[in-house]
Structure formats: structure tokens, C-alpha cells
Design an enzyme around this catalytic site. Structure first.
Site, PDB file in Angstrom:
ATOM      1  N   TYR A  30      -1.411  -0.468  10.654  1.00 21.97           N
ATOM      2  CA  TYR A  30      -1.641  -0.863   9.253  1.00 21.97           C
ATOM      3  C   TYR A  30      -0.447  -0.429   8.402  1.00 21.97           C
ATOM      4  O   TYR A  30       0.106  -1.225   7.625  1.00 21.97           O
ATOM      5  CB  TYR A  30      -2.924  -0.216   8.724  1.00 21.97           C
ATOM      6  N   SER A  52       0.856  -1.196   0.000  1.00 20.51           N
ATOM      7  CA  SER A  52       0.000   0.000   0.000  1.00 20.51           C
ATOM      8  C   SER A  52       0.884   1.235   0.000  1.00 20.51           C
ATOM      9  O   SER A  52       2.019   1.205   0.495  1.00 20.51           O
ATOM     10  CB  SER A  52      -0.861   0.015   1.269  1.00 20.51           C
TER      11      SER A  52
HETATM   12  P1  NDP Z   1     -11.130  -6.336   0.519  1.00  9.61           P
HETATM   13  O1  NDP Z   1     -11.554  -6.240   1.947  1.00  9.61           O
HETATM   14  O2  NDP Z   1     -12.193  -6.221  -0.529  1.00  9.61           O
HETATM   15  O3  NDP Z   1     -10.331  -7.700   0.264  1.00  9.61           O
HETATM   16  C1  NDP Z   1      -9.544  -8.310   1.248  1.00  9.61           C
HETATM   17  C2  NDP Z   1      -9.480  -9.792   0.952  1.00  9.61           C
HETATM   18  O4  NDP Z   1      -8.655 -10.443   1.906  1.00  9.61           O
HETATM   19  C3  NDP Z   1     -10.836 -10.474   0.990  1.00  9.61           C
HETATM   20  O5  NDP Z   1     -10.949 -11.342  -0.110  1.00  9.61           O
HETATM   21  C4  NDP Z   1     -10.806 -11.291   2.279  1.00  9.61           C
HETATM   22  O6  NDP Z   1     -11.641 -12.446   2.111  1.00  9.61           O
HETATM   23  C5  NDP Z   1      -9.310 -11.626   2.362  1.00  9.61           C
HETATM   24  N1  NDP Z   1      -8.862 -11.938   3.712  1.00  9.61           N
HETATM   25  C6  NDP Z   1      -8.905 -11.144   4.806  1.00  9.61           C
HETATM   26  N2  NDP Z   1      -8.442 -11.803   5.876  1.00  9.61           N
HETATM   27  C7  NDP Z   1      -8.090 -13.047   5.443  1.00  9.61           C
HETATM   28  C8  NDP Z   1      -7.569 -14.200   6.085  1.00  9.61           C
HETATM   29  N3  NDP Z   1      -7.334 -14.244   7.405  1.00  9.61           N
HETATM   30  N4  NDP Z   1      -7.327 -15.290   5.338  1.00  9.61           N
HETATM   31  C9  NDP Z   1      -7.592 -15.295   4.005  1.00  9.61           C
HETATM   32  N5  NDP Z   1      -8.079 -14.229   3.360  1.00  9.61           N
HETATM   33  C10 NDP Z   1      -8.332 -13.121   4.073  1.00  9.61           C
HETATM   34  O7  NDP Z   1     -10.038  -5.215   0.347  1.00  9.61           O
HETATM   35  P2  NDP Z   1      -8.984  -4.880  -0.813  1.00  9.61           P
HETATM   36  O8  NDP Z   1      -9.288  -5.614  -2.045  1.00  9.61           O
HETATM   37  O9  NDP Z   1      -8.862  -3.422  -0.856  1.00  9.61           O
HETATM   38  O10 NDP Z   1      -7.643  -5.437  -0.169  1.00  9.61           O
HETATM   39  C11 NDP Z   1      -6.694  -6.212  -0.906  1.00  9.61           C
HETATM   40  C12 NDP Z   1      -5.296  -5.736  -0.523  1.00  9.61           C
HETATM   41  O11 NDP Z   1      -5.101  -4.429  -1.042  1.00  9.61           O
HETATM   42  C13 NDP Z   1      -5.065  -5.654   0.985  1.00  9.61           C
HETATM   43  O12 NDP Z   1      -3.807  -6.222   1.282  1.00  9.61           O
HETATM   44  C14 NDP Z   1      -5.051  -4.152   1.234  1.00  9.61           C
HETATM   45  O13 NDP Z   1      -4.252  -3.819   2.343  1.00  9.61           O
HETATM   46  C15 NDP Z   1      -4.474  -3.642  -0.068  1.00  9.61           C
HETATM   47  N6  NDP Z   1      -4.728  -2.230  -0.331  1.00  9.61           N
HETATM   48  C16 NDP Z   1      -6.020  -1.767  -0.453  1.00  9.61           C
HETATM   49  C17 NDP Z   1      -6.241  -0.416  -0.677  1.00  9.61           C
HETATM   50  C18 NDP Z   1      -7.622   0.166  -0.745  1.00  9.61           C
HETATM   51  O14 NDP Z   1      -7.772   1.408  -0.704  1.00  9.61           O
HETATM   52  N7  NDP Z   1      -8.666  -0.641  -0.880  1.00  9.61           N
HETATM   53  C19 NDP Z   1      -5.130   0.527  -0.860  1.00  9.61           C
HETATM   54  C20 NDP Z   1      -3.827  -0.079  -0.738  1.00  9.61           C
HETATM   55  C21 NDP Z   1      -3.649  -1.400  -0.499  1.00  9.61           C
HETATM   56  P3  NDP Z   1     -12.326 -13.206   3.341  1.00  9.61           P
HETATM   57  O15 NDP Z   1     -12.856 -12.160   4.274  1.00  9.61           O
HETATM   58  O16 NDP Z   1     -13.396 -14.027   2.689  1.00  9.61           O
HETATM   59  O17 NDP Z   1     -11.267 -14.064   3.937  1.00  9.61           O
END
Ligand code: NDP
Length: 256
Positions: free
Chosen positions: A162, A149
Site C-alpha cells: 500500500y 497518503s
Molecule cells: P473508501 O473505501 O471509503 O473509498 C474508496 C473509494 O474508491 C470508494 O468509493 C470505492 O467505491 C472506490 N473504488 C475502489 N476500487 C475501485 C475501482 N476498482 N474502481 C473504481 N472505484 C473504486 O476509502 P477512502 O475514502 O478513505 O479512500 C479514498 C482515498 O483516500 C484512497 O485512495 C485512500 O488510499 C486514500 N487515503 C485514505 C486514508 C484513510 O485513512 N481513510 C488516509 C490516506 C489516504 P466502489 O467500491 O463502489 O468502487
């Protein structure tokens, strides 16, 4: 392989494939010809996405996995290997963002973020690096993509832990590249800015959540779409194997 399916013959694992950037990336990789294992905890979401990809002519495998649980990751890696064979493309997108003032002392949130965003990625690396190295040795392109990020670099109040997890991930990716690059495995670290996903829906402090601070940022800046980030991941892994985009920073145009 054709010009529209540059990833034909490749086998991918995408963590965090239940929503947001991970789901969009899985769609993009499958559309370009890769077989894709979809990892996350929500089985219904993974099944729906798998059916969508299959209906569009692609190949997908839903695999329930909790990256904070070593046994769950081991089981998932076994299922992927049995169903799809050797993996040559790993996208570590799973993550959680739980902002709160540091002095609130939210050990529950700190633990969850560190376990998912740092140790969870390490578990993913541990599970699939052997395959990546073997694929590269056999002459295939081989990729590890980490989704960090812009928070790895920018200090923002209430996001200390974070940001620290993402700074750790960016550092880990650079270190991994120094180990895996000489073995012909590319490591690409992508640092998105504000992106429209479910990430902020887990914020439990109303002043900081979708109706508060982060909502106001979305309103003022206008976020990226998850597909914008997915598009860059697909571009990076579709380069000739000698080309490694090692660090990609992508921001909404209005984000400072
Ligand atoms: P989402 O919340 O839409 O996606 C997060 C994903 O991670 C979900 O599919 C969730 O699925 C999965 N997840 C969370 N915890 C676990 C776990 N313990 N085991 C397996 N899977 C897990 O958010 P984003 O798509 O935005 O996030 C994706 C990445 O992008 C993250 O690393 C985030 O930090 C990064 N990011 C996002 C930004 C933003 O503004 N959105 C900006 C910069 C970086 P489930 O709950 O079903 O397990």
C-alpha cells in the site's frame, strides 16, 4: 459565480465517489457550484449521492466505472463527455488499502492495490488530461487532484505494498506537474493521515483490521473526517489559476 459558489461553471470528475473522501469531495465541489460526475463501482451509492446533490440544488451524474478495467474507464469518459461536456477538474480519490505481512505473498491484494491505486489513477489521467489541457488553453482554471497518503513517506509494518503504491502516486503527481504546469494545468497531491471512511473495512486479516491494529490506531489517534479532506480539495481548486498548492499533507492532530 458568487462568493458561495466559486466553482460555478466548472465540470468535475471525482473517482471513488461512492464513499469516504471521494463522496465528501463530490458534495463539497457540487455545493460550491461545480457539475460533478461521480465515478465508482457501486451504482446504488452513486445514484443516492447524485439524488442528494440534485435535491440540494447541485448537478451530478452517476457513472459506474471500474478503474481496473480500461474498457470501463473509456466508456465512463465517453458518458461524462456526452452528458457534461469538457472536464476541467479531476479528483482521483479511488483507492484500496489491503495490509498483510509481505511474506504472506498475497499476490491477489498486491495486484488489486497496484491496479487501483497506481494504474487506476493513470487510466483516469489518460482519460481526462486532454480535456484539462484544452480547458486551460481556453482560459479556464484546470485541476488534477490526486489523493495519495502519508503512507507514501512513513514506513509501517504490513503496509509495504500500500505504501509503495502511494509513494508511486506521489512521485507520479510531481512528475505530472512538471508536464502539465507549463500548460497551465494545476496538479495538487494531497496526503491525508488516518481518516474515518470505509477504507479499513476491506482488511481481511482480523489482527490488522477494524477490530485489530487499525482499530486501535483509530481509538488512540482520533481520525480526520472525510469532510476535512474534502474541504482542503475544494480550497485548493478554488484558488486563482496562478496559485498551485502542489502538495498538501493533512494529519489528525495526534498522529505523529
Ligand atoms: P473508501 O473505501 O471509503 O473509498 C474508496 C473509494 O474508491 C470508494 O468509493 C470505492 O467505491 C472506490 N473504488 C475502489 N476500487 C475501485 C475501482 N476498482 N474502481 C473504481 N472505484 C473504486 O476509502 P477512502 O475514502 O478513505 O479512500 C479514498 C482515498 O483516500 C484512497 O485512495 C485512500 O488510499 C486514500 N487515503 C485514505 C486514508 C484513510 O485513512 N481513510 C488516509 C490516506 C489516504 P466502489 O467500491 O463502489 O468502487
Amino acid at each position: 459565480m458568487t462568493s458561495s459558489t466559486p466553482l460555478a461553471g466548472r465540470t468535475a470528475v471525482v473517482t471513488g465517489a461512492a464513499s469516504g473522501i471521494g463522496a465528501a469531495t463530490a458534495r463539497a465541489l457540487a455545493a460550491q457550484g461545480a457539475a460533478v460526475a461521480l465515478l465508482a463501482r457501486r451504482e446504488d451509492r452513486l445514484k443516492d449521492l447524485s439524488e442528494e446533490i440534485t435535491a440540494a440544488g447541485g448537478r451530478a451524474l452517476p457513472v459506474v466505472a471500474d478503474l481496473t478495467d480500461q474498457a470501463s474507464v473509456d466508456a465512463a469518459a465517453g458518458l461524462v463527455g456526452a452528458a457534461l461536456g469538457r472536464v476541467d477538474l479531476v479528483v482521483a480519490a479511488a483507492g484500496v488499502m489491503l495490509p498483510n505481512p509481505l511474506h504472506d505473498g498475497r499476490i491477489d491484494e498486491w495486484t488489486r492495490m497496484i491496479d487501483t491505486n497506481v494504474t487506476g489513477v493513470l487510466r483516469t489521467v489518460r482519460a481526462f488530461t486532454g480535456d484539462l489541457v484544452a480547458a486551460a488553453a481556453a482560459g479556464s482554471a484546470a485541476d488534477l487532484v490526486t489523493v495519495s497518503s502519508i503512507g507514501a513517506h512513513v514506513v509501517f509494518p504490513n503496509y509495504a505494498v500500500y505504501g509503495a503504491t502511494k509513494a508511486a502516486l506521489t512521485h507520479l503527481a510531481a512528475s505530472l506537474r512538471s508536464e502539465l504546469g507549463p500548460r497551465d494545468v494545476r496538479v495538487t497531491n494531497i496526503e491525508p493521515g488516518l481518516t474515518d471512511t470505509e477504507l479499513a473495512s476491506h482488511v481481511d486479516n482480523p489482527a490488522l483490521g477494524p477490530d485489530g491494529q487499525i482499530g486501535a490506531m483509530f481509538e488512540a489517534i482520533g481520525p480526520l473526517a472525510a469532510e476535512d479532506v474534502a474541504d482542503l480539495v475544494a480550497y485548493a481548486v478554488g484558488r486563482p489559476p496562478r496559485v498551485n498548492l502542489r502538495q498538501i499533507v493533512v494529519l489528525p492532530t495526534r498522529q505523529a
